[in-house]
Design a protein around this motif. Structure first.
Motif, mmCIF file in Angstrom:
data_model
loop_
_atom_site.group_PDB
_atom_site.id
_atom_site.type_symbol
_atom_site.label_atom_id
_atom_site.label_comp_id
_atom_site.label_asym_id
_atom_site.label_seq_id
_atom_site.Cartn_x
_atom_site.Cartn_y
_atom_site.Cartn_z
ATOM 1 N N VAL A 113 0.831 -1.207 0.000
ATOM 2 C CA VAL A 113 0.000 0.000 0.000
ATOM 3 C C VAL A 113 0.866 1.258 0.000
ATOM 4 O O VAL A 113 2.029 1.220 0.400
ATOM 5 C CB VAL A 113 -0.927 0.053 1.242
ATOM 6 N N LYS A 114 0.287 2.360 -0.435
ATOM 7 C CA LYS A 114 0.989 3.637 -0.447
ATOM 8 C C LYS A 114 0.477 4.559 0.658
ATOM 9 O O LYS A 114 0.978 5.662 0.842
ATOM 10 C CB LYS A 114 0.834 4.312 -1.810
ATOM 11 N N LEU A 115 -0.570 4.118 1.352
ATOM 12 C CA LEU A 115 -1.107 4.861 2.499
ATOM 13 C C LEU A 115 -1.348 3.872 3.626
ATOM 14 O O LEU A 115 -1.957 2.828 3.410
ATOM 15 C CB LEU A 115 -2.455 5.507 2.138
ATOM 16 N N VAL B 230 -4.801 8.573 8.003
ATOM 17 C CA VAL B 230 -3.804 7.919 7.142
ATOM 18 C C VAL B 230 -2.504 8.712 7.070
ATOM 19 O O VAL B 230 -2.473 9.907 7.352
ATOM 20 C CB VAL B 230 -4.297 7.766 5.681
ATOM 21 N N ARG C 266 1.176 8.749 4.368
ATOM 22 C CA ARG C 266 1.787 8.247 3.143
ATOM 23 C C ARG C 266 2.995 7.349 3.469
ATOM 24 O O ARG C 266 3.762 7.650 4.381
ATOM 25 C CB ARG C 266 2.239 9.467 2.337
ATOM 26 N N HIS D 32 8.156 3.000 -1.091
ATOM 27 C CA HIS D 32 8.999 1.802 -1.149
ATOM 28 C C HIS D 32 10.192 1.912 -0.196
ATOM 29 O O HIS D 32 10.786 0.922 0.163
ATOM 30 C CB HIS D 32 9.482 1.583 -2.583
ATOM 31 N N PHE E 229 17.422 2.102 -5.056
ATOM 32 C CA PHE E 229 16.680 1.399 -4.024
ATOM 33 C C PHE E 229 17.155 -0.043 -3.957
ATOM 34 O O PHE E 229 17.105 -0.774 -4.944
ATOM 35 C CB PHE E 229 15.177 1.453 -4.297
ATOM 36 N N LEU F 124 -7.647 -0.077 -2.129
ATOM 37 C CA LEU F 124 -7.184 -1.461 -2.109
ATOM 38 C C LEU F 124 -6.176 -1.679 -0.981
ATOM 39 O O LEU F 124 -5.459 -0.749 -0.640
ATOM 40 C CB LEU F 124 -6.538 -1.808 -3.464
ATOM 41 N N LEU G 124 -12.992 7.332 5.765
ATOM 42 C CA LEU G 124 -12.124 7.796 4.686
ATOM 43 C C LEU G 124 -12.394 6.935 3.460
ATOM 44 O O LEU G 124 -12.405 5.712 3.578
ATOM 45 C CB LEU G 124 -10.646 7.636 5.059
ATOM 46 N N ILE H 278 0.453 -1.681 -6.517
ATOM 47 C CA ILE H 278 -0.157 -0.366 -6.342
ATOM 48 C C ILE H 278 0.830 0.734 -6.706
ATOM 49 O O ILE H 278 1.982 0.713 -6.272
ATOM 50 C CB ILE H 278 -0.625 -0.202 -4.881
ATOM 51 N N GLN I 169 -2.165 5.963 -4.189
ATOM 52 C CA GLN I 169 -3.446 5.928 -3.473
ATOM 53 C C GLN I 169 -3.728 7.300 -2.887
ATOM 54 O O GLN I 169 -2.812 7.988 -2.449
ATOM 55 C CB GLN I 169 -3.392 4.891 -2.338
ATOM 56 N N VAL J 53 -6.902 9.598 -0.549
ATOM 57 C CA VAL J 53 -8.118 9.467 0.265
ATOM 58 C C VAL J 53 -8.830 10.804 0.446
ATOM 59 O O VAL J 53 -8.249 11.861 0.262
ATOM 60 C CB VAL J 53 -7.814 8.949 1.693
ATOM 61 N N TYR K 167 7.907 -4.174 -8.260
ATOM 62 C CA TYR K 167 8.917 -4.615 -7.297
ATOM 63 C C TYR K 167 8.294 -5.727 -6.473
ATOM 64 O O TYR K 167 7.233 -5.535 -5.907
ATOM 65 C CB TYR K 167 9.315 -3.387 -6.475
ATOM 66 N N THR L 19 5.496 -1.675 -5.777
ATOM 67 C CA THR L 19 6.150 -0.836 -6.771
ATOM 68 C C THR L 19 7.188 0.023 -6.076
ATOM 69 O O THR L 19 7.007 0.426 -4.932
ATOM 70 C CB THR L 19 5.165 0.124 -7.472
ATOM 71 N N VAL L 20 8.248 0.298 -6.790
ATOM 72 C CA VAL L 20 9.129 1.397 -6.438
ATOM 73 C C VAL L 20 8.580 2.602 -7.188
ATOM 74 O O VAL L 20 8.356 2.523 -8.396
ATOM 75 C CB VAL L 20 10.576 1.109 -6.899
ATOM 76 N N VAL L 21 8.297 3.676 -6.486
ATOM 77 C CA VAL L 21 7.897 4.912 -7.172
ATOM 78 C C VAL L 21 8.901 5.989 -6.772
ATOM 79 O O VAL L 21 8.820 6.575 -5.702
ATOM 80 C CB VAL L 21 6.462 5.337 -6.807
#
Lengths: 288, 288, 288, 288
Positions: free
Chosen positions: C217-219, C241, C243, C246, D38, D200, D219, D236, D239, D241, D280, D285-287
């Protein structure tokens, strides 16, 4: 073992800095995790920060220092700092506070939790509120010296403060409500981080919460910044905001602001210790 | 059928206002969904907003109007407005813009989607950029008159603007880069909502993005506010911020700001139309 | 003197509730500051919360109680609570914790600062970590009883807990890592507020931080909710939430989450004490 | 001229990658602006992204390509991409949508404003809503082909879709409400970015807004992710909210969600085009 390196260049020709730097690290068996470079559009100035890991058996700390010093001289860097958090002594700081002790106590609590990588040399206050409260008990329990230096219009106790902060790496003003003179700043000569309880450049000077309240703003903020001779005008490190409404009173402005101040100051100190912060031009900072 | 009622009292004795008001609504078979009252700590002023539902067969619109007018007079309310969105005509507005058309187009798009409960009387611009772009095509397709009124230092075309905005309920300045004179404000006599691309009271006047850029801020903002004779100093309705860093250029400050401006202006207009916004003291607003 | 009143109706005909209520308050010389009513679209249920001020000389506390009880019976309200924070005893709570004490200590600290309007009856833990740390010292200094009740698979010590929490107004689970049985919930019979370190309904059960980490997840989030027999499925009160990227490790997920948990739990308790929170349907809450 | 380079390594020994890479760039007179590396804690995997500027007269595009290919092979990179936005053709995409066209129109509008660096090959929909609305007019005006391919339980038109998306660099599902088969994913063989209107891994599958509404969350969110054979379970990317309350209806959940979806999808596409996004492990994912 991980390290941070920060470079501040004033050379025109920056070709090859990252290459030389990473070559140097690689030649010692180190790994670069990130290199962040900032070159303003309009000036031949170069700022960089690198994070790397290495084996301290293969690359002794003093060799590492010499290596980077050579690099820095090669590129005529104005300023170059390298830190290996697990080997180097923690940054030593003094904290100055006045009557409001929320920022001070928050710093102490984070420090105790191991979240602020500093050693606290001493706490100085010009207000005797600490005399017998939980902050004082905390300081005693942890053996941190506390100095009560009440100021008067004619005596800002700067000489005594100067002596107390000698040997620190930087000074933190955790809601210290006195203006430090230009003479003090010069004599100390190192960075001083302040927290201002307003969203600079709005609401400089005294009572920013009241100023914001009277201005009818819908967002209040806090600002951590470097201290310069001009009041509340030094380079900004971090700013945070919170929503307010017509229901908020001056009192609730203050409560909300205090919460922001704590986070904003802690974030600035943490970033500073990780070599993420560099003053940039007269009013700006690079925060990698 | 749902309605909004807003009252603005200057009576000292506010006991019973909510009781009388809800009694009135109940006596007509209506239901109150919320009553929001605001009484500042330091002044005998009373602001309220009610939301209610009712059966229009049992409570004809003109009786409703009379009922609330009587109530309002009984309490010597300075200002009282009632709206029944499904029965009353939409608020009619004029939109003034200059070269930058992002706010204008955003308003038009939201209007088309049915998210801004207004009728757009006309669009006025002092800049010919709209002459042949997608905004113009949009206006033509929807039959909204467009007036190009270029200004010069000696002629701000205020008389013509005044004629065009006659009959509107309020005026929106969607990045109109001219200062409307006090004479114009008096002659028009109704509310004018402006979007300022800075976090007021910082960065009043021209080029707030550049001002913010030069000040080294870490947060940029936008402010929607009522227009008063003093430039960018009218009561603030809404403010929003976004994070910026040393990587941001003046250009990216502008892009980020534009995004905030659109949201901030639309939010202010929407709140205004739902009778949520009341000026309060000289510089403030109640936003229920 | 200010008070809160909350009503929870199951009558079909809600016409006149607000009128009767405000009439009642006005007849005693009181002033309503806000009335918030919530009527779901699809059900004849009525929830309301009022805030008002009054003169306790003119409206004695027991008369006030009787007045509202009559009102509540008149409308057949299922639940009706009135509080006058300055007159009524504070809500009494017990706090249960396990090994992680960040939420517990945060509650204690806020309580000491006067920001949580509760009396803490006792602290119960099934883990002996508190035995000799700063939380324990804090409890001793403030005379709050501490009970160490280690659990085993066969013995969850629920009978002893039940005795300790008798007489409280509600119970707070400040990261208590044991599931309370349905029998316990019934026997206690009052509200229990839990903090879950995941963004429910994602990541129910054990180790939500690891679940979130593995899900990429990113959050990340935290959720305060009422405890019901179904694990982590009770009505949600508040969610927050932050943030993650990675770069975050499982460890930094935990640190960020802890920060959210503290705020989210404190917010839920504060709202609950101000009579802002009402369970609504099986899974929902009204949070006025 | 600026470029991006992304490398995805599976070599154990990563010493020297950044050095070699920056040496290569410096040897051609280029300047590195940032290198982000990374390396997960637990695996000998190496991901990097570099941003650099150079003079295209001194370093022709095909030499640049060869240089980086050699580098990539030297380090046995599994995947290596270099882009020079000002020289290379834009990424070509196809967009698939169904009935809801808010994400589609938002993409088109951003594309027109020059904020999405892509060429749109075609728009495909399984729903005829676009037949005569503003999206269709937009497509016609800009000469973007539109294909209406209604699906039925037995015929998902995947063969025709496959032919239409041949030659694209990636595919965007802008609320395409059909599940693409594993066969299709394999046959297309490139990345597909989807927007899911839920946070998700909560609320997979159909009607996530209704699921969230029924779960009583405070949320709501949106998630952009890569499509994999398992429904709504791909890595992902982003994300976002927004807060909801008991006042929100299913309808307002949808409106708020749509706003998030637009931003979240646009952000994912923009990051992808700037080579910031790398899958990844299986789910992450690496973002950069």
């Amino acid at each position: 073992m991980g390290g941070f390196l920060i470079l501040n260049e004033y050379e025109q020709d920056t070709v090859g800095i990252v290459a030389r730097l990473s070559e140097c690290i690689a030649s010692r068996g180190g790994n670069i995790h990130s290199v962040d470079v900032f070159v303003p559009d309009d000036k031949p100035v170069f700022y960089s920060r690198s994070e790397f890991t290495y084996n301290p058996m293969l690359w002794p700390r003093d060799v590492l220092r010499t290596d980077f010093l050579n690099l820095s001289q090669h590129f005529s860097a104005q300023r170059s700092t390298v830190r290996v958090p697990d080997l180097d002594p923690k940054y030593k700081i003094s904290v100055l506070a006045s009557k409001q002790d929320h920022c001070l106590f928050d710093l102490l609590y984070r420090w105790q939790e191991g979240r602020l990588p500093v050693d606290i040399n001493c706490v100085i206050s010009n207000h005797d509120r600490l005399k017998d409260n939980h902050v004082r008990r905390f300081l005693e329990r942890h053996g941190i010296p506390y100095h009560y230096l009440p100021t008067s219009p004619g005596n800002k106790r700067e000489q005594e403060i100067l002596e107390l902060v000698q040997g620190t790496d930087f000074v933190v003003l955790a809601r210290y409500m006195q203006i430090l003179s230009e003479g003090f700043l010069k004599a100390y000569g190192k960075d001083i981080i302040n927290i201002h309880h307003g969203l600079l450049p709005s609401f400089k000077g005294g009572n920013p919460s009241r100023q914001a309240f009277n201005a009818g703003v819908k967002l209040i903020g806090a600002t951590s910044h470097f201290v310069t001779p001009e009041l509340d005008a030094g380079p900004i490190i971090e700013q945070m905001v919170e929503r307010v409404s017509h229901r908020d009173t001056l009192q609730s402005f203050v409560v909300k602001s205090e919460n922001l101040e704590k986070q904003c100051l802690a974030e600035a100190i943490k970033s500073y210790c990780e070599l993420r912060v560099l003053p940039y031009e007269l009013k700006k900072t690079v925060v990698f």
